[in-house]
Design a protein around this motif. Sequence first.
Motif, PDB file in Angstrom:
ATOM      1  N   GLN A 179       0.817  -1.213   0.000  1.00 34.10           N
ATOM      2  CA  GLN A 179       0.000   0.000   0.000  1.00 34.10           C
ATOM      3  C   GLN A 179       0.857   1.272   0.000  1.00 34.10           C
ATOM      4  OE1 GLN A 179      -2.971  -0.126   3.082  1.00 34.10           O
ATOM      5  NE2 GLN A 179      -3.671  -2.176   2.506  1.00 34.10           N
ATOM      6  N   ARG A 180       2.054   1.172  -0.558  1.00 30.80           N
ATOM      7  CA  ARG A 180       2.949   2.321  -0.577  1.00 30.80           C
ATOM      8  C   ARG A 180       3.411   2.701  -1.977  1.00 30.80           C
ATOM      9  NH1 ARG A 180       3.566  -0.565   3.959  1.00 30.80           N
ATOM     10  NH2 ARG A 180       3.830   0.547   5.932  1.00 30.80           N
ATOM     11  N   ARG A 181       3.545   1.725  -2.851  1.00 27.90           N
ATOM     12  CA  ARG A 181       4.126   1.980  -4.157  1.00 27.90           C
ATOM     13  C   ARG A 181       3.489   1.028  -5.155  1.00 27.90           C
ATOM     14  NH1 ARG A 181       8.611   0.033  -7.177  1.00 27.90           N
ATOM     15  NH2 ARG A 181       9.828   1.657  -8.240  1.00 27.90           N
ATOM     16  N   ARG A 411      13.066  -6.163   0.108  1.00 25.77           N
ATOM     17  CA  ARG A 411      12.941  -7.508   0.684  1.00 25.77           C
ATOM     18  C   ARG A 411      12.084  -7.396   1.936  1.00 25.77           C
ATOM     19  NH1 ARG A 411      15.267 -12.399   0.060  1.00 25.77           N
ATOM     20  NH2 ARG A 411      15.295 -13.809   1.854  1.00 25.77           N
ATOM     21  N   GLY A 412      10.913  -8.001   1.889  1.00 25.40           N
ATOM     22  CA  GLY A 412       9.994  -7.875   3.003  1.00 25.40           C
ATOM     23  C   GLY A 412       9.634  -6.421   3.230  1.00 25.40           C
ATOM     24  N   PRO A 413       9.754  -5.947   4.455  1.00 26.09           N
ATOM     25  CA  PRO A 413       9.393  -4.556   4.739  1.00 26.09           C
ATOM     26  C   PRO A 413      10.511  -3.553   4.454  1.00 26.09           C
ATOM     27  CG  PRO A 413       9.989  -5.654   6.771  1.00 26.09           C
ATOM     28  CD  PRO A 413      10.069  -6.701   5.695  1.00 26.09           C
ATOM     29  N   ASP A 414      11.653  -4.024   3.969  1.00 21.10           N
ATOM     30  CA  ASP A 414      12.820  -3.154   3.814  1.00 21.10           C
ATOM     31  C   ASP A 414      13.081  -2.824   2.344  1.00 21.10           C
ATOM     32  OD1 ASP A 414      13.507  -3.106   6.606  1.00 21.10           O
ATOM     33  OD2 ASP A 414      14.157  -5.189   6.356  1.00 21.10           O
ATOM     34  N   THR A 415      13.252  -1.523   2.068  1.00 22.31           N
ATOM     35  CA  THR A 415      13.628  -1.032   0.751  1.00 22.31           C
ATOM     36  C   THR A 415      14.998  -0.374   0.871  1.00 22.31           C
ATOM     37  OG1 THR A 415      11.312  -0.601   0.193  1.00 22.31           O
ATOM     38  CG2 THR A 415      12.967   0.477  -1.155  1.00 22.31           C
ATOM     39  N   PHE A 416      15.872  -0.591  -0.119  1.00 21.71           N
ATOM     40  CA  PHE A 416      17.218  -0.049  -0.015  1.00 21.71           C
ATOM     41  C   PHE A 416      17.697   0.428  -1.387  1.00 21.71           C
ATOM     42  CE2 PHE A 416      17.349  -4.598  -0.602  1.00 21.71           C
ATOM     43  CZ  PHE A 416      18.208  -4.767  -1.679  1.00 21.71           C
ATOM     44  N   GLY A 417      18.589   1.401  -1.364  1.00 21.09           N
ATOM     45  CA  GLY A 417      19.197   1.906  -2.584  1.00 21.09           C
ATOM     46  C   GLY A 417      20.587   2.435  -2.293  1.00 21.09           C
ATOM     47  N   LEU A 418      21.520   2.103  -3.174  1.00 20.34           N
ATOM     48  CA  LEU A 418      22.902   2.583  -3.061  1.00 20.34           C
ATOM     49  C   LEU A 418      23.332   3.083  -4.438  1.00 20.34           C
ATOM     50  CD1 LEU A 418      25.628   2.846  -1.501  1.00 20.34           C
ATOM     51  CD2 LEU A 418      26.154   0.523  -2.307  1.00 20.34           C
ATOM     52  N   MET A 419      23.882   4.291  -4.493  1.00 21.07           N
ATOM     53  CA  MET A 419      24.344   4.851  -5.768  1.00 21.07           C
ATOM     54  C   MET A 419      25.729   5.449  -5.566  1.00 21.07           C
ATOM     55  SD  MET A 419      22.423   7.510  -8.349  1.00 21.07           S
ATOM     56  CE  MET A 419      21.893   8.572  -7.000  1.00 21.07           C
ATOM     57  N   GLY A 474       3.857  -1.990   9.279  1.00 22.15           N
ATOM     58  CA  GLY A 474       2.463  -2.370   9.089  1.00 22.15           C
ATOM     59  C   GLY A 474       2.002  -2.156   7.657  1.00 22.15           C
ATOM     60  N   LYS A 475       0.664  -2.055   7.486  1.00 22.97           N
ATOM     61  CA  LYS A 475       0.053  -2.021   6.163  1.00 22.97           C
ATOM     62  C   LYS A 475      -0.569  -0.672   5.836  1.00 22.97           C
ATOM     63  CE  LYS A 475       0.323  -6.152   4.180  1.00 22.97           C
ATOM     64  NZ  LYS A 475       0.779  -6.352   2.805  1.00 22.97           N
ATOM     65  N   SER A 476      -0.253   0.363   6.564  1.00 17.70           N
ATOM     66  CA  SER A 476      -0.995   1.603   6.393  1.00 17.70           C
ATOM     67  C   SER A 476      -0.085   2.786   6.100  1.00 17.70           C
ATOM     68  CB  SER A 476      -1.829   1.885   7.642  1.00 17.70           C
ATOM     69  OG  SER A 476      -2.673   3.001   7.431  1.00 17.70           O
ATOM     70  N   GLU A 477       0.818   2.654   5.151  1.00 16.87           N
ATOM     71  CA  GLU A 477       1.698   3.726   4.691  1.00 16.87           C
ATOM     72  C   GLU A 477       2.742   4.129   5.707  1.00 16.87           C
ATOM     73  OE1 GLU A 477      -0.084   7.170   2.777  1.00 16.87           O
ATOM     74  OE2 GLU A 477      -1.939   6.065   2.499  1.00 16.87           O
ATOM     75  N   ASN A 478       2.769   3.549   6.896  1.00 20.40           N
ATOM     76  CA  ASN A 478       3.746   3.946   7.902  1.00 20.40           C
ATOM     77  C   ASN A 478       5.141   3.500   7.476  1.00 20.40           C
ATOM     78  OD1 ASN A 478       1.598   4.882   9.405  1.00 20.40           O
ATOM     79  ND2 ASN A 478       1.432   3.017  10.635  1.00 20.40           N
ATOM     80  N   THR A 479       6.061   4.453   7.428  1.00 19.77           N
ATOM     81  CA  THR A 479       7.408   4.188   6.931  1.00 19.77           C
ATOM     82  C   THR A 479       8.410   5.038   7.685  1.00 19.77           C
ATOM     83  OG1 THR A 479       6.547   3.754   4.705  1.00 19.77           O
ATOM     84  CG2 THR A 479       8.883   4.181   4.887  1.00 19.77           C
ATOM     85  N   ARG A 502       6.890   8.650   7.470  1.00 15.59           N
ATOM     86  CA  ARG A 502       5.521   8.967   7.090  1.00 15.59           C
ATOM     87  C   ARG A 502       4.599   8.053   7.885  1.00 15.59           C
ATOM     88  NH1 ARG A 502       2.308  11.208   3.064  1.00 15.59           N
ATOM     89  NH2 ARG A 502       0.449  10.023   2.492  1.00 15.59           N
ATOM     90  N   PHE A 503       3.570   8.639   8.504  1.00 16.34           N
ATOM     91  CA  PHE A 503       2.661   7.861   9.328  1.00 16.34           C
ATOM     92  C   PHE A 503       1.223   8.203   8.963  1.00 16.34           C
ATOM     93  CE2 PHE A 503       6.564   8.142  11.726  1.00 16.34           C
ATOM     94  CZ  PHE A 503       6.743   6.829  12.139  1.00 16.34           C
ATOM     95  N   LYS A 504       0.417   7.178   8.832  1.00 15.94           N
ATOM     96  CA  LYS A 504      -1.011   7.352   8.603  1.00 15.94           C
ATOM     97  C   LYS A 504      -1.699   7.264   9.952  1.00 15.94           C
ATOM     98  CE  LYS A 504      -4.524   6.942   5.412  1.00 15.94           C
ATOM     99  NZ  LYS A 504      -4.764   6.812   3.993  1.00 15.94           N
ATOM    100  N   LEU A 505      -2.188   8.409  10.433  1.00 10.08           N
ATOM    101  CA  LEU A 505      -2.754   8.470  11.777  1.00 10.08           C
ATOM    102  C   LEU A 505      -4.172   7.939  11.824  1.00 10.08           C
ATOM    103  CD1 LEU A 505      -1.367  11.964  12.832  1.00 10.08           C
ATOM    104  CD2 LEU A 505      -0.286   9.714  13.006  1.00 10.08           C
TER     105      LEU A 505
END
Length: 882
Positions: A179-181, A411-419, A474-479, A502-505
């Motif tokens: 529910q984020r991307r 991978r799972g709940p984790d997103t990563f980027g290296l440049m 979780g599943k509600s945009e919280n990141t 970012r948190f969905k209150l």
Amino acid sequence: MKTLALILFALSPFSLTAFSQSTGVAPGGTAPAVSAATPAPVASPASSSPQPAGTSGAPPNASATTRPPAGKGAVVLPPEKANAVKVPKFDKPPVIDGNLNDPIWQSAAVLKDFYQIDPGDNTAPSKPTEVLLGYDPKFLYIAFRAFDEPDKVRSTVAKRDNIFSDDYVGFYLDTFNDQRRAFEIFFNPLGIQGDGVLTEGRGEDFSVDLILESKGIIGPDGYTVEIAIPFKSLRYEAGKGKLWGAHFFRRIQRFNRELDSWMPFSRSISGNMNQAGHLAGLEGISAERTLELIPSLTVSESGRFVRSFAPVVGVPDPGRMVNEPVKLDPGLTAKFTPSSALTLDLAINPDFAQVEADQLVVTTNQRFPIFFPEKRPFFLEGIDIFRTPISAVHTRAIVDPDVAVKLSGKRGPDTFGLMLATDNGPGNLNADDRGSLINCQRRRQIDPTEFCPNENILDKNAYVGVLRLKHDLGKSENTIGILATSYNFIEKRNQLAGFDGRFKLNKKTTFDFQLLGTTSRNFFYDPEEDKNNYRTGKGLAYLAVYNVDGRNFGLELYGEGFTQDYRADVGFFGRTNTNFNSVFTRYDTDRDPKKKIINRHIHNFSWIGYDFQGRIQNWESEFYVEWRLPRNSYFSLAYEPAFERILEEEFGPKRTATRQGAFFGADNERSVQKHHFFIAGSSQWSKKIQFNARAVWRRNHLDLDFGANHRYPRVSPPGIVARELKAAGECPNEKKVFHPGCFPPLDPGAGNLFELTGGVTYQPTNELRMSLNLVKQQLVRKDTGLTAFDINILTFRGTYQFTRATFARAIIDYNTLSRRARAQLLAGWTPSPGTSFYVGYNDDMNYSEPNPFTAQLVPGFRRNSRTYFIKMSYLFRKSFGS
């Protein structure tokens, strides 16, 4: 004025919050871009034309839970939508020709019973739509049946991503179901694609080009589109028990841009993918590792206007055009995808030749840098991972890399980027600077004390690194996430690190924040000493946004700040030592497509800027009303009372008992109370004609007294005196002595600024599209009654699309201030992402302007530069494993 400023400050959500380019606030305190009084509220490509203020290009106020709450537009979901749709596995692939007559489609899952979500509110659509779904181990198959009268379907032979003035169908695929991307892919009735990525809270990015196959056909019952998407073109998680979030849409332009959706949308909830339906059953997908190689070659020949000989006192140099040798610029981009959720990108001398130059903009009377978007494919792909609310990563800071590498994935709940990149741009001096350096080194052979600028950076590289990590809660945009960047060059080093979230209150409310710290080794200007000191500077930037997005009401509290020594050399930043607080409130009436006024929008946007010493820099309070009308039209009016204050130490030295400051006269600051009046509108009048216009009158706008050019010199009182002294031969006089008034300090003063922007698009055939756009600004100084500048930028663009892959394009710009004309002619063949062939010619000329070397007027056109180029690339794609 002070009372209103204090009221605005009291309304501000945070005591330390600030101004930056990412808020959309233009340099100099003009109206923030978030304000709908900017030209027609900006629409994303997916919505293709201006939307009422406060809406995004995604479905309006779309939230996404599977069961919208009770209230207006409430819908009880039938079981086939409340439950996940099982996608059947095909035992034979369909032929992608747009006909949908393959027997295998009889076994597809069928989605129907769409809702009209704009302008309607989960009402019956004007025309029915069906979606067919299936898959095999290598492809996801999707087909649309869009029922309609064939002679009323709007469709053109468009370029990729330029389909959104047509009717179209498409979908969002949340392939990690977080529910984020989501991938978003749309198709016009001929099957031409517009594809990108939607990130909740960050908007849409249509720079992404996916490799897929699609065909569309207009038939007696409307149109059909058939699509095959290789799973290896997506990043995803699949298998037993894995779900994908999904939305399916249809746009019908002639019915007030009606938007229909398979799932209902509640305007009482904020978000998009949290109201998606779900797809299940995607099992047994081929686990392929994919390698892509794109070798490229650019062949170019350029000419430029240069000196005829080295400068000689008393000898005029008319200059001449010199053709440089033919240049061959090979490059290689590679992509390795070891799994469906991981990507490694490598570029060696990447092909960054631009087939289109940056758009001309007004730079006169501007104090701060102007943001230009990234256009280069290597950096655009996956850039959403590195984007944060503050523009701490803006890859145009990497000018000309020799080598660049990116690793990104989820991978799972984790997103990563290296440049990582090594950039030879900073040390790659142009021909003029190299020539000056060579002459300086020759003079130093005679005088060893001669200092030669840029000698220490010649042909040296900068080294750039970016690290980004995000974790979903979780599943509600919280990141939550962290970001770190590093920029290292000769006498210029910058390190940045920070965290964000970012948190969905609740269903309507979100909260975003970011905090960054920087340390820099660089030159910092000191107005007390009036010099640049090479030292270490440490800075801080922060942002916080509280947003309530309801059906009819909306509220946003915004705060942002940058300390004096904040630097982001891998990013973009404008003003420092500043804070920005704002309050945005809106009211929207319910939409009724049957009425002459479909809906009304009213908002107030109030903000205040102040430095870290507590001194007010500027404030504005915008009152705005907009009417949404038939024929995809809108009309708006706005009024803004405003205030602006500037201090001389922002422009140069502070005055002392023995030294004049940066400002003329006894006052070390200037302030004005301003009034802004706006009127704007646009309409997609017919399939052939679209137009838009916006006019702004800014009373008491500050002329910063920079002067524009030789036809618009400084028009302040001391500027006028300086011109008179020069005309009288006092700068210098016969004794080679300069009069004290020859070079006066700046004397900013109030004026009246008129702005006009507008454009017309004309499409006489399905293949030909032409547009003409105007940007005008005129500032008249009040104390002298003279025009500080009058600039008009005209842009003509014409494109003929022979086929979906082959086109010819002409762009002509003319700037009346500099009397500069620029032409860009291009023919291209782009059958798929990565494979292309371009032939182009660029020309740059001035009309009746002085020679840059003799200062004598040259009548007619004088060429500054020209370039011929051929650019080609080819995608080799190989998969391993099964």
